[in-house]
Design a protein around this motif. Structure first.
Motif, PDB file in Angstrom:
ATOM      1  N   ASP A  84      51.569 -30.752  10.363  1.00  0.00           N
ATOM      2  CA  ASP A  84      52.788 -29.761  10.259  1.00  0.00           C
ATOM      3  C   ASP A  84      53.421 -30.411   9.205  1.00  0.00           C
ATOM      4  N   SER A  85      53.750 -29.596   8.107  1.00  0.00           N
ATOM      5  CA  SER A  85      54.472 -29.937   7.002  1.00  0.00           C
ATOM      6  C   SER A  85      55.964 -30.234   7.066  1.00  0.00           C
ATOM      7  N   ALA A  86      56.382 -29.672   8.368  1.00  0.00           N
ATOM      8  CA  ALA A  86      57.926 -29.712   8.552  1.00  0.00           C
ATOM      9  C   ALA A  86      58.035 -31.321   8.985  1.00  0.00           C
ATOM     10  N   VAL A  87      57.150 -32.005   9.564  1.00  0.00           N
ATOM     11  CA  VAL A  87      57.129 -33.451   9.768  1.00  0.00           C
ATOM     12  C   VAL A  87      56.419 -34.455   9.032  1.00  0.00           C
ATOM     13  N   PHE A  88      55.505 -34.125   8.287  1.00  0.00           N
ATOM     14  CA  PHE A  88      54.585 -34.996   7.401  1.00  0.00           C
ATOM     15  C   PHE A  88      54.512 -34.347   6.044  1.00  0.00           C
ATOM     16  N   THR A  89      54.993 -35.055   4.996  1.00  0.00           N
ATOM     17  CA  THR A  89      54.993 -34.565   3.531  1.00  0.00           C
ATOM     18  C   THR A  89      53.545 -34.423   3.062  1.00  0.00           C
ATOM     19  N   ASP A  90      53.316 -33.539   2.507  1.00  0.00           N
ATOM     20  CA  ASP A  90      51.792 -33.078   2.086  1.00  0.00           C
ATOM     21  C   ASP A  90      50.848 -33.672   3.089  1.00  0.00           C
ATOM     22  N   PRO A  91      50.766 -32.926   4.461  1.00  0.00           N
ATOM     23  CA  PRO A  91      50.014 -33.391   5.279  1.00  0.00           C
ATOM     24  C   PRO A  91      48.578 -33.549   5.113  1.00  0.00           C
ATOM     25  N   ALA A  92      48.031 -32.631   4.222  1.00  0.00           N
ATOM     26  CA  ALA A  92      46.428 -32.979   4.016  1.00  0.00           C
ATOM     27  C   ALA A  92      46.212 -34.053   3.091  1.00  0.00           C
ATOM     28  N   ARG A  93      46.973 -34.764   2.895  1.00  0.00           N
ATOM     29  CA  ARG A  93      46.852 -35.913   1.769  1.00  0.00           C
ATOM     30  C   ARG A  93      46.622 -37.133   2.807  1.00  0.00           C
ATOM     31  N   PHE A  94      45.411 -37.903   2.398  1.00  0.00           N
ATOM     32  CA  PHE A  94      45.231 -39.223   2.995  1.00  0.00           C
ATOM     33  C   PHE A  94      46.043 -40.434   2.375  1.00  0.00           C
ATOM     34  N   ASP A  95      47.081 -40.855   3.288  1.00  0.00           N
ATOM     35  CA  ASP A  95      47.699 -41.900   2.489  1.00  0.00           C
ATOM     36  C   ASP A  95      47.945 -43.188   3.648  1.00  0.00           C
ATOM     37  N   ILE A  96      47.271 -44.053   3.346  1.00  0.00           N
ATOM     38  CA  ILE A  96      47.390 -45.256   4.160  1.00  0.00           C
ATOM     39  C   ILE A  96      48.724 -46.027   4.390  1.00  0.00           C
ATOM     40  N   THR A  97      49.775 -45.685   3.174  1.00  0.00           N
ATOM     41  CA  THR A  97      50.981 -46.193   3.332  1.00  0.00           C
ATOM     42  C   THR A  97      52.045 -45.142   3.737  1.00  0.00           C
ATOM     43  N   ARG A  98      51.615 -43.857   4.566  1.00  0.00           N
ATOM     44  CA  ARG A  98      52.522 -42.939   5.003  1.00  0.00           C
ATOM     45  C   ARG A  98      53.434 -43.697   6.147  1.00  0.00           C
ATOM     46  N   ASP A  99      54.775 -43.615   5.726  1.00  0.00           N
ATOM     47  CA  ASP A  99      55.733 -44.220   6.455  1.00  0.00           C
ATOM     48  C   ASP A  99      55.675 -43.684   7.884  1.00  0.00           C
ATOM     49  N   ASN A 100      55.619 -42.349   8.069  1.00  0.00           N
ATOM     50  CA  ASN A 100      55.777 -41.881   9.642  1.00  0.00           C
ATOM     51  C   ASN A 100      54.557 -41.508  10.291  1.00  0.00           C
ATOM     52  N   ALA A 101      53.205 -42.089   9.666  1.00  0.00           N
ATOM     53  CA  ALA A 101      52.133 -41.664  10.142  1.00  0.00           C
ATOM     54  C   ALA A 101      51.901 -41.720  11.531  1.00  0.00           C
ATOM     55  N   LYS A 102      52.733 -42.882  12.148  1.00  0.00           N
ATOM     56  CA  LYS A 102      52.598 -43.020  13.733  1.00  0.00           C
ATOM     57  C   LYS A 102      53.287 -41.969  14.457  1.00  0.00           C
ATOM     58  N   ASN A 103      53.986 -41.055  13.781  1.00  0.00           N
ATOM     59  CA  ASN A 103      54.441 -39.898  14.605  1.00  0.00           C
ATOM     60  C   ASN A 103      53.480 -38.818  14.907  1.00  0.00           C
ATOM     61  N   HIS A 104      52.200 -38.907  14.704  1.00  0.00           N
ATOM     62  CA  HIS A 104      51.108 -38.331  15.258  1.00  0.00           C
ATOM     63  C   HIS A 104      51.207 -37.987  16.872  1.00  0.00           C
ATOM     64  N   LEU A 105      50.187 -36.952  17.241  1.00  0.00           N
ATOM     65  CA  LEU A 105      50.172 -36.751  18.560  1.00  0.00           C
ATOM     66  C   LEU A 105      48.986 -36.789  19.060  1.00  0.00           C
ATOM     67  N   SER A 106      47.959 -37.691  18.331  1.00  0.00           N
ATOM     68  CA  SER A 106      46.648 -37.616  18.514  1.00  0.00           C
ATOM     69  C   SER A 106      46.296 -38.431  20.079  1.00  0.00           C
ATOM     70  N   PHE A 107      47.297 -39.466  20.678  1.00  0.00           N
ATOM     71  CA  PHE A 107      47.110 -39.853  22.054  1.00  0.00           C
ATOM     72  C   PHE A 107      47.927 -39.107  22.987  1.00  0.00           C
ATOM     73  N   SER A 108      48.367 -37.639  22.755  1.00  0.00           N
ATOM     74  CA  SER A 108      49.186 -36.972  23.510  1.00  0.00           C
ATOM     75  C   SER A 108      50.669 -37.669  23.630  1.00  0.00           C
ATOM     76  N   SER A 109      51.430 -37.035  24.700  1.00  0.00           N
ATOM     77  CA  SER A 109      52.977 -37.605  24.881  1.00  0.00           C
ATOM     78  C   SER A 109      53.043 -36.979  26.110  1.00  0.00           C
ATOM     79  N   GLY A 110      54.247 -37.758  26.594  1.00  0.00           N
ATOM     80  CA  GLY A 110      54.796 -37.408  28.042  1.00  0.00           C
ATOM     81  C   GLY A 110      53.832 -38.321  28.897  1.00  0.00           C
ATOM     82  N   ILE A 111      53.974 -37.953  30.229  1.00  0.00           N
ATOM     83  CA  ILE A 111      53.519 -38.709  31.333  1.00  0.00           C
ATOM     84  C   ILE A 111      51.984 -38.648  31.288  1.00  0.00           C
TER      85      ILE A 111
END
Length: 434
Positions: free
Chosen positions: A345-372
Motif C-alpha cells: 500500500d503506497s499510503a504506508v510504504f514509499t515506492d512499495p514495489a521496490r525491494f529495499d533492505i534498508t526500508r525504515d518501516n518494513a516491519k509494519n507489514h501484516l505478513s504475520f496477521s494482526s490482532g488475536i
C-alpha cells in the motif's frame, strides 16, 4: 466416500469453485487472482488492478480488502470472526452422522486456533504461547545454528542442488519436529503430508485435491494419537510433552494444536527462506550491502516478508451487521483480506514495489496477521530465516540459480517448489553467530 468430507468440500470449496469458474470465463480479476496460474506467478499486478481507489471491493461471493489500514482494522475487530458460514443445508439425520464422525484435525477446521474465536481461542492458545515467548525463542538460537551448519555441510561443494528440497524446507521442519518431540527419521514423512494438506488453505480446490488432503490429515491424526500416548508414558522436553502433562486439552485438541504448529512452523518459513534466496539473487546490490553490513539481516527479512509474503491472504466473516471502510456489510459476509496487497500500500510504504533492505518501516507489514490471531511463531520464523539466509550466502558467495524457480501450485501459501541452483565454491562450513 465419507459424508463429512463431501459436506466439507461443498461448503468450503464446491460452491466457491462454481462461482470461480463462471467468473474466470468473464475474466474477473478476483477469479484470476485466486484460480489461475496468473495468480500464482504474478499476483501483484492483479492486486494493484483490484485495489483501485481503495476500500472494500465487492466480488461475488465475497468482499475483498487490499489497503493496509483497512486490513489491519478488520484483523483487530472482534465483530469479525474466523469461521466460514454454512452454505449447504444439512438434514437432521445426516447432521447426526457428521457429529458422530468429526473431521481429522487440520489447520483450517475447529478446534484449530486459525478458525476459532474467543473464548475458545484463548483456551487453546494460552497453553502453547509460553513456548514462543522472545526468551523461549532465543534459547533455540544455538540449535538453529547447528541445524543450519549441518545442512550447509551436506550441500555439494561447487555443484548442483535444489535449494528448497535440500535447504529451505529442511531448516524449519527440523526445528518444529524437535519442538514437538518427533524423531528425525519422520521429517520426510511430514514434508509429504504437508504438501498434501496445505491446499486446504486455498479456496475452491478440486474434490480430488481435497480428498487427498483429508486422507493425509487422517494419517497425521493416527500418528499424533500414538505420539501423544507415548508422551504420556515417557514425556520429553518439548511443547507437546508440556501440554500433555498440563492436562488442559483433550487428545483431539492436542492433535489439532500439533497439526497447526507443524503447518505454521514449516509452511510459512520454507516459503520465506525460498523467497529470500530469490529476491537477494535477483538484487545483487542488496546482497552486497548485506555482506558489508551484516547487521542489516533482520531488516532484510522484514523487507522480504513485506514485499512477497509467504501467506498471501486470509479471510474473516462478519458476526453481525458491520459498517466499515464506508461500506455496510450484512451478518455472514465474507471478507478476503489481501496481506500481500496491504504490504504494498503506497499510503504506508514509499515506492512499495521496490525491494529495499534498508526500508525504515518494513516491519509494519501484516505478513504475520494482526490482532488475536497474530502468528505465534513469528519470532521463530524471523530468526530461522535471518540465520539460514545469512549462513547460505556466506558459505556459498558465488551461489546462483541455474534455471527459473518453480512455483508451488498454491495461492494462499505462496512460495517455490523448486530452486535449481549451483552452489559455487564453499568458503566456510560454519557461521559464527553475530
Amino acid at each position: 466416500m465419507k459424508p463429512q468430507y463431501i459436506y466439507r468440500w461443498v461448503n468450503n470449496h464446491g460452491v466457491v469453485r462454481l462461482f470461480e469458474k463462471a467468473l474466470l470465463r468473464r475474466g474477473d480479476l478476483f477469479a484470476r487472482l485466486n484460480g489461475s496460474s496468473e495468480g500464482i506467478e504474478n499476483p501483484y499486478a492483479l492486486i494493484e488492478q483490484m485495489r483501485g481507489d481503495g476500500g472494500l471491493r465487492r466480488t461475488l461471493p465475497v468482499w475483498t480488502a487490499f489497503d493496509h489500514d483497512l486490513v489491519r482494522e478488520i484483523l483487530r475487530d472482534n465483530r469479525f470472526g474466523t469461521g466460514m458460514p454454512t452454505v449447504l443445508g444439512v438434514p437432521r439425520p445426516l447432521r447426526r452422522i457428521l457429529d458422530r464422525r468429526p473431521l481429522p484435525p487440520n489447520p483450517v477446521d475447529p478446534p484449530s486456533m486459525l478458525v476459532i474465536d474467543q473464548p475458545e481461542h484463548t483456551r487453546m492458545r494460552k497453553p502453547i504461547a509460553a513456548a514462543f515467548t522472545p526468551r523461549a525463542v532465543a534459547r533455540l538460537r544455538d540449535r538453529i545454528e547447528t541445524v543450519t551448519d549441518e545442512l550447509l555441510a551436506a550441500l555439494p561443494d561447487d555443484g548442483p542442488t535444489d535449494l528448497v528440497a535440500r535447504y529451505a524446507a529442511q531448516v524449519p521442519i527440523a526445528i518444529i519436529s524437535e519442538m514437538l518431540g518427533f524423531p528425525d527419521s519422520d521429517r520426510e514423512m511430514f514434508l509429504r503430508w504437508g504438501d498434501d494438506i496445505s491446499p486446504l488453505l486455498d479456496i475452491g480446490i478440486s474434490w480430488r485435491t481435497h480428498q487427498q488432503a483429508m486422507e493425509s490429515s487422517e494419517r497425521v491424526y493416527r500418528y499424533l494419537v500414538e505420539h501423544v500416548e507415548r508422551l504420556r508414558a515417557e514425556p520429553g522436553d518439548d511443547i507437546l510433552s508440556s501440554l500433555v502433562a498440563a492436562g488442559d486439552l483433550s487428545t483431539y485438541e492436542l492433535c489439532a494444536s500439533a497439526t497447526l504448529l507443524m503447518a505454521a512452523g514449516f509452511e510459512t518459513t520454507v516459503n520465506l527462506i525460498g523467497k529470500g534466496i530469490v529476491w537477494l539473487l535477483r538484487h545483487p546490490g542488496q546482497l552486497d550491502r548485506l555482506r558489508a553490513e551484516p547487521e542489516l539481516w533482520p531488516n532484510a527479512v522484514e523487507e522480504i516478508l513485506r514485499i512477497d509474503p509467504p501467506v498471501q491472504s486470509t479471510a474473516r466473516t462478519t458476526r453481525t451487521t458491520v459498517e466499515i471502510g464506508g461500506t455496510r456489510l450484512r451478518k455472514g459476509s465474507i471478507v478476503v483480506l489481501s496481506l500481500a496487497g496491504a504490504n504494498r500500500d503506497s499510503a504506508v510504504f514509499t515506492d512499495p514495489a521496490r525491494f529495499d533492505i534498508t526500508r525504515d518501516n518494513a516491519k509494519n507489514h501484516l505478513s504475520f496477521s494482526s490482532g488475536i490471531h497474530v502468528c505465534l511463531g513469528a519470532g521463530l520464523a524471523r530468526m530461522e530465516a535471518a540465520h539460514a539466509l545469512r549462513a547460505l550466502f556466506e558459505t556459498f558467495p558465488d551461489l546462483r540459480l541455474t534455471d527459473p524457480p518453480t512455483r508451488r501450485p498454491l495461492f494462499t501459501l505462496h512460495g517455490y517448489e523448486h530452486l535449481p541452483a549451483h552452489t559455487g565454491p564453499r568458503v566456510r562450513s560454519h557461521l559464527t553467530a553475530g
